[in-house]
Design a protein around this motif. Structure first.
Motif, PDB file in Angstrom:
ATOM      1  N   ARG A 151       0.816  -1.224   0.000  1.00 39.30           N
ATOM      2  CA  ARG A 151       0.000   0.000   0.000  1.00 39.30           C
ATOM      3  C   ARG A 151       0.850   1.275   0.000  1.00 39.30           C
ATOM      4  NH1 ARG A 151      -3.035  -3.048   3.832  1.00 39.30           N
ATOM      5  NH2 ARG A 151      -4.968  -3.840   2.962  1.00 39.30           N
ATOM      6  N   ASP A 152       2.118   1.158  -0.287  1.00 42.32           N
ATOM      7  CA  ASP A 152       2.994   2.328  -0.317  1.00 42.32           C
ATOM      8  C   ASP A 152       3.023   2.936  -1.709  1.00 42.32           C
ATOM      9  OD1 ASP A 152       3.683   2.052   2.344  1.00 42.32           O
ATOM     10  OD2 ASP A 152       5.400   0.760   1.908  1.00 42.32           O
ATOM     11  N   GLU A 153       3.009   4.253  -1.742  1.00 41.46           N
ATOM     12  CA  GLU A 153       3.174   4.939  -3.011  1.00 41.46           C
ATOM     13  C   GLU A 153       4.631   4.823  -3.470  1.00 41.46           C
ATOM     14  OE1 GLU A 153       0.535   6.163  -4.577  1.00 41.46           O
ATOM     15  OE2 GLU A 153      -0.660   5.493  -2.873  1.00 41.46           O
ATOM     16  N   ILE A 154       4.863   5.087  -4.739  1.00 39.38           N
ATOM     17  CA  ILE A 154       6.211   5.026  -5.304  1.00 39.38           C
ATOM     18  C   ILE A 154       6.578   6.438  -5.735  1.00 39.38           C
ATOM     19  CG2 ILE A 154       7.645   4.084  -7.144  1.00 39.38           C
ATOM     20  CD1 ILE A 154       5.659   1.695  -7.143  1.00 39.38           C
ATOM     21  N   ILE A 155       7.588   6.981  -5.085  1.00 41.46           N
ATOM     22  CA  ILE A 155       8.000   8.351  -5.371  1.00 41.46           C
ATOM     23  C   ILE A 155       9.502   8.350  -5.585  1.00 41.46           C
ATOM     24  CG2 ILE A 155       8.054  10.719  -4.536  1.00 41.46           C
ATOM     25  CD1 ILE A 155       5.670  10.022  -2.751  1.00 41.46           C
ATOM     26  N   PHE A 156       9.916   8.912  -6.700  1.00 39.20           N
ATOM     27  CA  PHE A 156      11.340   9.061  -7.005  1.00 39.20           C
ATOM     28  C   PHE A 156      11.669  10.551  -7.060  1.00 39.20           C
ATOM     29  CE2 PHE A 156      10.799   4.742  -8.464  1.00 39.20           C
ATOM     30  CZ  PHE A 156      12.019   4.149  -8.162  1.00 39.20           C
ATOM     31  N   LYS A 164      11.473   0.018 -11.176  1.00 37.33           N
ATOM     32  CA  LYS A 164      11.175  -0.546  -9.855  1.00 37.33           C
ATOM     33  C   LYS A 164      10.164  -1.671  -9.990  1.00 37.33           C
ATOM     34  CE  LYS A 164       9.602   0.639  -5.191  1.00 37.33           C
ATOM     35  NZ  LYS A 164      10.827   0.142  -4.534  1.00 37.33           N
ATOM     36  N   GLU A 165      10.402  -2.722  -9.233  1.00 35.59           N
ATOM     37  CA  GLU A 165       9.474  -3.857  -9.233  1.00 35.59           C
ATOM     38  C   GLU A 165       8.430  -3.663  -8.145  1.00 35.59           C
ATOM     39  OE1 GLU A 165       9.720  -8.674  -9.527  1.00 35.59           O
ATOM     40  OE2 GLU A 165      10.958  -7.728  -7.999  1.00 35.59           O
ATOM     41  N   ILE A 166       7.179  -3.818  -8.508  1.00 29.44           N
ATOM     42  CA  ILE A 166       6.101  -3.831  -7.528  1.00 29.44           C
ATOM     43  C   ILE A 166       5.419  -5.184  -7.618  1.00 29.44           C
ATOM     44  CG2 ILE A 166       5.770  -1.332  -7.514  1.00 29.44           C
ATOM     45  CD1 ILE A 166       3.430  -1.680  -9.399  1.00 29.44           C
ATOM     46  N   ALA A 167       4.861  -5.632  -6.514  1.00 25.14           N
ATOM     47  CA  ALA A 167       4.285  -6.972  -6.458  1.00 25.14           C
ATOM     48  C   ALA A 167       3.054  -6.971  -5.570  1.00 25.14           C
ATOM     49  CB  ALA A 167       5.317  -7.982  -5.936  1.00 25.14           C
ATOM     50  N   VAL A 168       2.211  -7.981  -5.779  1.00 28.86           N
ATOM     51  CA  VAL A 168       1.002  -8.127  -4.980  1.00 28.86           C
ATOM     52  C   VAL A 168       1.231  -9.158  -3.887  1.00 28.86           C
ATOM     53  CG1 VAL A 168      -0.593  -7.474  -6.811  1.00 28.86           C
ATOM     54  CG2 VAL A 168       0.083  -9.861  -6.570  1.00 28.86           C
ATOM     55  N   GLU A 169       0.489  -8.998  -2.822  1.00 29.65           N
ATOM     56  CA  GLU A 169       0.327 -10.054  -1.830  1.00 29.65           C
ATOM     57  C   GLU A 169      -1.165 -10.220  -1.605  1.00 29.65           C
ATOM     58  OE1 GLU A 169       1.220  -9.245   2.301  1.00 29.65           O
ATOM     59  OE2 GLU A 169       1.683  -7.164   1.793  1.00 29.65           O
ATOM     60  N   VAL A 170      -1.557 -11.443  -1.233  1.00 24.37           N
ATOM     61  CA  VAL A 170      -2.977 -11.742  -1.045  1.00 24.37           C
ATOM     62  C   VAL A 170      -3.156 -12.304   0.361  1.00 24.37           C
ATOM     63  CG1 VAL A 170      -4.957 -13.066  -1.871  1.00 24.37           C
ATOM     64  CG2 VAL A 170      -3.261 -12.208  -3.505  1.00 24.37           C
ATOM     65  N   ARG A 171      -4.152 -11.787   1.080  1.00 28.52           N
ATOM     66  CA  ARG A 171      -4.452 -12.243   2.434  1.00 28.52           C
ATOM     67  C   ARG A 171      -5.889 -12.739   2.474  1.00 28.52           C
ATOM     68  NH1 ARG A 171       0.468 -12.188   4.698  1.00 28.52           N
ATOM     69  NH2 ARG A 171      -0.539 -12.336   6.746  1.00 28.52           N
ATOM     70  N   ILE A 203       7.600  -4.677 -13.403  1.00 25.61           N
ATOM     71  CA  ILE A 203       8.648  -3.656 -13.418  1.00 25.61           C
ATOM     72  C   ILE A 203       8.054  -2.399 -14.031  1.00 25.61           C
ATOM     73  CG2 ILE A 203      10.940  -3.028 -14.211  1.00 25.61           C
ATOM     74  CD1 ILE A 203      11.015  -5.290 -12.271  1.00 25.61           C
ATOM     75  N   ILE A 204       8.048  -1.304 -13.267  1.00 21.68           N
ATOM     76  CA  ILE A 204       7.494  -0.059 -13.788  1.00 21.68           C
ATOM     77  C   ILE A 204       8.638   0.906 -14.084  1.00 21.68           C
ATOM     78  CG2 ILE A 204       5.334  -0.376 -12.544  1.00 21.68           C
ATOM     79  CD1 ILE A 204       6.269   1.777 -10.602  1.00 21.68           C
ATOM     80  N   SER A 306       9.231   8.178   0.246  1.00 23.17           N
ATOM     81  CA  SER A 306       9.159   6.748  -0.037  1.00 23.17           C
ATOM     82  C   SER A 306      10.542   6.178   0.221  1.00 23.17           C
ATOM     83  CB  SER A 306       8.730   6.491  -1.485  1.00 23.17           C
ATOM     84  OG  SER A 306       9.777   6.825  -2.379  1.00 23.17           O
ATOM     85  N   GLU A 307      10.678   4.849   0.071  1.00 19.68           N
ATOM     86  CA  GLU A 307      11.992   4.258   0.259  1.00 19.68           C
ATOM     87  C   GLU A 307      12.957   4.682  -0.845  1.00 19.68           C
ATOM     88  OE1 GLU A 307      11.628   0.051   0.133  1.00 19.68           O
ATOM     89  OE2 GLU A 307      11.009  -0.034  -1.975  1.00 19.68           O
ATOM     90  N   ASP A 308      12.435   5.240  -1.921  1.00 24.02           N
ATOM     91  CA  ASP A 308      13.279   5.663  -3.030  1.00 24.02           C
ATOM     92  C   ASP A 308      13.504   7.172  -3.063  1.00 24.02           C
ATOM     93  OD1 ASP A 308      13.416   2.993  -4.373  1.00 24.02           O
ATOM     94  OD2 ASP A 308      11.248   3.322  -4.496  1.00 24.02           O
TER      95      ASP A 308
END
Length: 682
Positions: A151-156, A164-171, A203-204, A306-308
């Motif tokens: 749920r984190d935004e991607i900001i450079f 950057k690679e983004i991925a899904v997780e399912v709960r 990969i975006i 963001s982390e980036d």
């Protein structure tokens, strides 16, 4: 006559054919009646119907079976046909068309196609309906939650391009992880499907809004937003767009409202205000309210978007147009008997400003400043509430600032001192420095007021180890491994007398090494038997036992002593904690004769108890090129032998194994191959 007979026979046959044709019943193509598509969940169902033509009665036990094709619409392969449901009848003969109705039919959990077709088959007669038009059947577990990029935004920022690679997780509904590879995926950027992307990660390389979803064809709209992730915005930030702002300018009088703000406010970002190069404790909001005193300086703001992307704004200089107290009074002070306590404040108010010292509500002294420091000597027994007030000189101070600083002075009934390691302790550290970290006076009301370091001079200090004086009287003490640790206390005596002596907390110091080897007794796990793993025993240690399963450390519940009884093969270790640090022992391999451990024991228990009387090495260390050397805790050689070692120690111990800890080195061909400690337990 023969011609007439033949004609009669032909007429009878034709009549029978016409009757049979009327008796044969047909089923039209079934259709979905309760919705345009079968978009199934764990809780919903759908209704279907098919027309049954008029005709004779069917067997009373006949059932009509609703069948689903494969995902392409084909019924060619029987193993790919799915039974959706069945009903009994209508089986009565009728001259009119009747309906075969199927109600509350569940969608198969593996259904995911717009091209399914359905048909109806009779169980007792050879009747199969016409095949339906293509019908969408899709199933989705609406309890699932799809999370994209945590749920984190991607900001450079500060980059010309990015990848950057983004991925899904399912709960699931119990917040358990679901294997993302069991679902199909498709990706959308700014609402449009990205062709060819169907893995659970992407990969975006472009800014935009990204969503991952489980593709459900014509049911996509039905399940929206359940079948899709949260949207993640990827963006590029121009650092120059983020600044520190204020309502007017960056010059303030002390009594004004002083607020600095970030031009970009988003409470999902992490903020940290910095003044004169130092982070301001607790100032982690997009804005900061400046204090009345000592607020002038250079301010910057660090923003972690963001982390980036972490930005630091350009600095702004905040000017105090008035004056301030640069070094205030402490919040509280203890006045010791016979002590003359000096109160000190520092100010940048213009020389010639008026000041007043007040105790409770009484003005004790007033005067004119001659420099930045203003002092006042508190007399013996001068407890009370103290306040210094300064009227800054106008026009040198255009704000005509009125400054003040306050403190409370109390007497102590007793004292409390705390000792602790000088720094974070590593279990391998030697020596460990322990020191006086806090000394407070405790008032009659129970308030705890720290003493100043200058007040320490009124006390005599002495260190004790296990209740015995060490002779050390400084405020810190080095404890080395050769001292064998122990429990330490610091005692303080008020030199003038009249106050009770004080003893610090009891601080156990126990040394551990990172190469602790567990004793395995017996060394081989025989079928139906057990072995005991033993770690060094110390009443100050706490123990946890783990077994390694599939590469993961699994805690063995309820095992909190220094021994573990094992009945199954496996790799085991103990996690040992002292009051200062934690280490893991080396892993002990428990197995049958074929898995005899090569681990070296680090505990012996001499004394005629048969088990562990001697230090026994694996057979591989009994060869002629192996040298065994054992040292006492003071570094003297206690035993040495080359080749042919056969449980010779401690029988041949120079010290008669009278010490608690020994150190060993095992060399092969002059190269050290093993070293560690041996604990002698009696």
């Amino acid at each position: 006559m023969n011609k007439r007979l033949n004609l009669l026979i032909v007429m009878i046959v034709l009549a029978m054919g016409i009757h049979v044709a009327k008796a044969q019943r047909n089923i039209g193509p079934p259709s979905l009646t309760s919705a345009p598509q079968a978009c199934g969940t764990l809780t919903n169902g759908f209704d279907f119907t098919a027309e049954l033509s008029p005709g004779n009665a069917l067997p009373t036990n006949n059932e009509f079976i609703l069948e689903l094709s494969d995902a392409t619409g084909s019924f060619a392969n029987q193993s790919d046909i799915t039974e959706l449901g069945r009903v009994t009848g209508p089986n009565n003969g009728t001259a009119a068309t009747s309906n075969i109705n199927f109600t509350d039919i569940s969608v198969p959990t593996n259904a995911n196609s717009d091209d399914f077709r359905i048909r109806v088959r009779a169980s007792e007669v050879d009747i199969i309906s016409e095949i339906s038009d293509a019908t969408a059947f899709h199933f989705f577990d609406d309890n699932l939650e799809i999370i994209l990029n945590g749920r984190d935004e991607i900001i450079f920022c500060n980059v010309a391009s990015f990848a950057k690679e983004i991925a899904v997780e399912v709960r699931d509904e119990n917040d358990n992880s679901v294997d993302v590879n069991t679902l199909k995926w498709e990706w959308l950027k700014d609402g449009a499907i990205i062709p060819g992307e169907n893995s659970p990660s992407l990969i975006i390389t472009e800014v935009g809004r990204y969503i991952a979803r489980v593709p459900l064809g014509l049911c996509n709209n039905f399940f929206n937003p359940l079948n899709r992730s949260n949207a993640v915005d990827a963006s590029l930030i121009n650092p120059d767009d983020i600044t520190i702002v204020t309502d007017d300018d960056f010059s303030f009088c002390p009594d004004e409202f002083k607020e600095l703000r970030a031009s970009l406010v988003d409470f999902s970002y992490n903020y940290q205000w910095i003044k004169d190069g130092e982070e301001l404790d607790g100032e982690i909001s997009p804005n900061i309210i400046l204090p009345d005193n000592d607020f002038g300086g250079e301010y910057t703001l660090r923003i972690e978007l963001s982390e980036d992307c972490t930005l630091i704004t350009d600095l702004v200089t905040v000017t105090n147009e008035g004056s301030s107290i640069t070094v205030p009074l402490p919040e509280g002070l203890i006045l010791l008997p016979t002590q003359i306590l000096t109160l000190t404040v520092e100010t940048d108010a213009p020389i010639g400003s008026t000041f007043r010292w007040i105790r409770d509500t009484n003005v004790l002294i007033q005067g004119i400043t001659t420099g930045p420091t203003i002092i006042f000597d508190v007399p013996a027994n001068g407890v009370g509430d103290y306040r210094v007030e300064i009227d800054a000189l106008f026009p040198d101070d255009p704000c005509m600032t009125m400054l003040f600083s306050e403190t409370i002075i109390r007497s102590a009934e007793r004292f409390d001192i705390v000792i602790a390691p000088e720094e974070v302790v590593d279990c391998e550290q030697d020596p460990i420095t322990i020191t006086l970290t806090e000394m407070v006076g405790i008032t009659s009301t129970g308030d705890r007021v720290p003493l100043t370091t200058e007040q320490f001079d009124f006390f005599d200090f002495e260190w004790f180890n296990d209740g015995v004086s060490t002779g050390e009287t400084s405020l810190s003490l080095d404890v080395s491994r050769s001292d064998s640790g122990g429990s330490f206390e610091l005692r303080a005596v008020f030199r003038p007398g009249g106050l009770p002596d004080t003893v610090s907390n009891n601080l156990p110091i126990d040394f551990l090494s990172s190469d602790i080897i567990l004793d395995i007794t017996p060394p081989v796990l025989e079928p139906g038997e057990s072995v005991v793993l033993t770690a060094p025993l110390n009443v100050n240690f706490t123990y946890e036992w783990y077994v390694i399963e599939n590469g993961e450390e699994v805690l063995i519940d309820g095992e909190t002593t220094n021994t573990l009884t094992v009945t199954e093969d496996g790799n085991y270790f103990a996690r040992i904690s002292t009051s200062l640090c934690t280490v893991d022992t080396q892993t002990a391999v428990v197995g049958g004769p074929a898995a005899l451990s090569e681990l070296i024991p680090n505990v012996i228990t001499p004394g005629g108890n048969v088990a562990n009387d001697s230090w026994v090495l694996p057979n591989s260390f009994s060869e002629n090129d192996v040298e065994v050397t054992i040292y006492s805790s003071n570094g003297k050689i206690d035993f040495q032998k080359t080749g042919g070692y056969n449980a010779d120690w401690p029988n041949d111990s120079a010290s008669q194994a009278s010490e608690l800890i020994y150190y060993y080195i095992i060399s092969r061909s002059s190269t050290v191959v093993k070293k560690g400690t041996i604990t002698v337990m009696r």
